[in-house]
Write a protein that holds these residues in place. Sequence first.
Motif, PDB file in Angstrom:
ATOM      1  N   GLY A  50      13.004  19.615  25.476  1.00  0.00           N
ATOM      2  CA  GLY A  50      12.419  20.164  26.302  1.00  0.00           C
ATOM      3  C   GLY A  50      11.522  19.269  27.128  1.00  0.00           C
ATOM      4  N   ILE A  51      11.235  18.229  26.988  1.00  0.00           N
ATOM      5  CA  ILE A  51      10.204  17.329  27.722  1.00  0.00           C
ATOM      6  C   ILE A  51      10.912  17.207  29.050  1.00  0.00           C
ATOM      7  N   ILE A  52      12.076  17.053  29.168  1.00  0.00           N
ATOM      8  CA  ILE A  52      12.874  16.878  30.832  1.00  0.00           C
ATOM      9  C   ILE A  52      13.795  18.126  30.395  1.00  0.00           C
ATOM     10  N   ARG A  53      14.327  18.785  31.896  1.00  0.00           N
ATOM     11  CA  ARG A  53      15.153  19.668  31.608  1.00  0.00           C
ATOM     12  C   ARG A  53      16.494  19.440  31.772  1.00  0.00           C
ATOM     13  N   ARG A  54      16.828  18.601  32.704  1.00  0.00           N
ATOM     14  CA  ARG A  54      17.937  17.769  33.068  1.00  0.00           C
ATOM     15  C   ARG A  54      17.950  16.492  33.865  1.00  0.00           C
ATOM     16  N   ILE A  55      19.079  16.209  33.804  1.00  0.00           N
ATOM     17  CA  ILE A  55      19.308  14.878  34.634  1.00  0.00           C
ATOM     18  C   ILE A  55      20.458  15.130  35.643  1.00  0.00           C
ATOM     19  N   ALA A  56      20.127  15.473  36.783  1.00  0.00           N
ATOM     20  CA  ALA A  56      21.050  15.851  38.045  1.00  0.00           C
ATOM     21  C   ALA A  56      20.815  15.195  39.135  1.00  0.00           C
ATOM     22  N   ALA A  57      21.915  15.113  40.150  1.00  0.00           N
ATOM     23  CA  ALA A  57      21.567  14.827  41.517  1.00  0.00           C
ATOM     24  C   ALA A  57      20.729  15.951  42.175  1.00  0.00           C
ATOM     25  N   VAL A  58      19.889  15.769  42.988  1.00  0.00           N
ATOM     26  CA  VAL A  58      19.365  16.741  43.900  1.00  0.00           C
ATOM     27  C   VAL A  58      19.508  16.277  45.387  1.00  0.00           C
ATOM     28  N   PRO A  59      20.486  16.985  45.911  1.00  0.00           N
ATOM     29  CA  PRO A  59      20.684  16.603  47.427  1.00  0.00           C
ATOM     30  C   PRO A  59      19.679  17.189  48.300  1.00  0.00           C
ATOM     31  N   ASN A  60      19.747  16.601  49.399  1.00  0.00           N
ATOM     32  CA  ASN A  60      18.872  17.128  50.572  1.00  0.00           C
ATOM     33  C   ASN A  60      19.858  17.682  51.484  1.00  0.00           C
ATOM     34  N   HIS A  61      19.976  19.006  51.296  1.00  0.00           N
ATOM     35  CA  HIS A  61      21.133  19.748  52.085  1.00  0.00           C
ATOM     36  C   HIS A  61      20.828  19.775  53.609  1.00  0.00           C
ATOM     37  N   TYR A  62      19.750  19.581  54.075  1.00  0.00           N
ATOM     38  CA  TYR A  62      19.365  19.347  55.245  1.00  0.00           C
ATOM     39  C   TYR A  62      20.242  18.223  56.114  1.00  0.00           C
ATOM     40  N   LYS A  63      19.828  17.167  55.269  1.00  0.00           N
ATOM     41  CA  LYS A  63      20.301  15.573  55.586  1.00  0.00           C
ATOM     42  C   LYS A  63      21.916  15.618  55.256  1.00  0.00           C
ATOM     43  N   LEU A  64      22.504  16.458  54.648  1.00  0.00           N
ATOM     44  CA  LEU A  64      24.102  16.387  54.379  1.00  0.00           C
ATOM     45  C   LEU A  64      24.540  17.522  55.743  1.00  0.00           C
ATOM     46  N   GLY A  65      23.796  18.082  56.539  1.00  0.00           N
ATOM     47  CA  GLY A  65      24.360  18.818  57.486  1.00  0.00           C
ATOM     48  C   GLY A  65      24.243  20.258  57.269  1.00  0.00           C
ATOM     49  N   TYR A  66      23.648  20.763  56.072  1.00  0.00           N
ATOM     50  CA  TYR A  66      23.630  22.189  55.650  1.00  0.00           C
ATOM     51  C   TYR A  66      22.339  22.780  56.309  1.00  0.00           C
ATOM     52  N   ARG A  67      22.609  23.569  57.450  1.00  0.00           N
ATOM     53  CA  ARG A  67      21.291  24.082  57.993  1.00  0.00           C
ATOM     54  C   ARG A  67      21.133  25.414  57.364  1.00  0.00           C
ATOM     55  N   TYR A  68      22.044  26.081  56.742  1.00  0.00           N
ATOM     56  CA  TYR A  68      21.876  27.529  56.420  1.00  0.00           C
ATOM     57  C   TYR A  68      22.092  27.645  55.084  1.00  0.00           C
ATOM     58  N   ILE A 149      12.406  22.248  52.889  1.00  0.00           N
ATOM     59  CA  ILE A 149      12.313  21.989  51.561  1.00  0.00           C
ATOM     60  C   ILE A 149      10.967  21.837  51.125  1.00  0.00           C
ATOM     61  N   LEU A 150      10.507  22.667  50.277  1.00  0.00           N
ATOM     62  CA  LEU A 150       9.372  22.728  49.854  1.00  0.00           C
ATOM     63  C   LEU A 150       9.214  21.927  48.669  1.00  0.00           C
ATOM     64  N   LYS A 151       9.898  21.724  47.726  1.00  0.00           N
ATOM     65  CA  LYS A 151       9.936  20.839  46.476  1.00  0.00           C
ATOM     66  C   LYS A 151      11.233  20.220  46.004  1.00  0.00           C
ATOM     67  N   LYS A 152      11.161  18.955  45.849  1.00  0.00           N
ATOM     68  CA  LYS A 152      12.364  18.397  45.381  1.00  0.00           C
ATOM     69  C   LYS A 152      11.843  17.308  44.392  1.00  0.00           C
ATOM     70  N   THR A 153      11.074  17.541  43.523  1.00  0.00           N
ATOM     71  CA  THR A 153      10.674  16.744  42.537  1.00  0.00           C
ATOM     72  C   THR A 153      10.807  17.238  40.981  1.00  0.00           C
ATOM     73  N   GLY A 154      10.901  16.657  39.921  1.00  0.00           N
ATOM     74  CA  GLY A 154      10.870  16.871  38.795  1.00  0.00           C
ATOM     75  C   GLY A 154       9.419  16.609  38.040  1.00  0.00           C
ATOM     76  N   LEU A 155       9.517  16.169  36.617  1.00  0.00           N
ATOM     77  CA  LEU A 155       8.569  16.066  36.120  1.00  0.00           C
ATOM     78  C   LEU A 155       7.719  14.587  36.652  1.00  0.00           C
TER      79      LEU A 155
END
Length: 159
Positions: A50-68, A149-155
Amino acid sequence: MNIDAVDRQIIQATQAGLPLVAQPYQAVAEEAGLTVEDVMQRLARMQRDGIIRRIAAVPNHYKLGYRYNGMTVWDVADRYVDSLGPQVAELPFVSHCYQRPRHLPDWPYNLFAMVHGKTEQDAERQVAAIADLLGERARSHEVLYSTKILKKTGLRIGG
């Protein structure tokens, strides 16, 4: 947190994201003076503990063109939420889905599912698909669209 100096070094090497190279764990291992196997074992243990929750890609949806990008919130009858939640989570356009407690009388929603559309119509089609899946077992819903985007960071730990 029960981490040693080597765990701390691995966290610091990965907390801003894995290196964007063909073999990111090899790069982390080299930086930490470890083998890839050591890095993988330590990451697995830290995740298990439980020190880290997961290892995953965290995309920036806005930069990928997803505005909604909308958090859909649903008032699902309690007797159905455990069976319906996993079905919603399996939809290919739902990035994350979870159950949360209601806060009556102001907040009746207990099932949350995030959708992402390049257009408003894309997002509305996704919401409609969730509504179809839930049927009459969902008494009401809302869509809360994000504007930034308000937060896109982990530990994060310091040196």
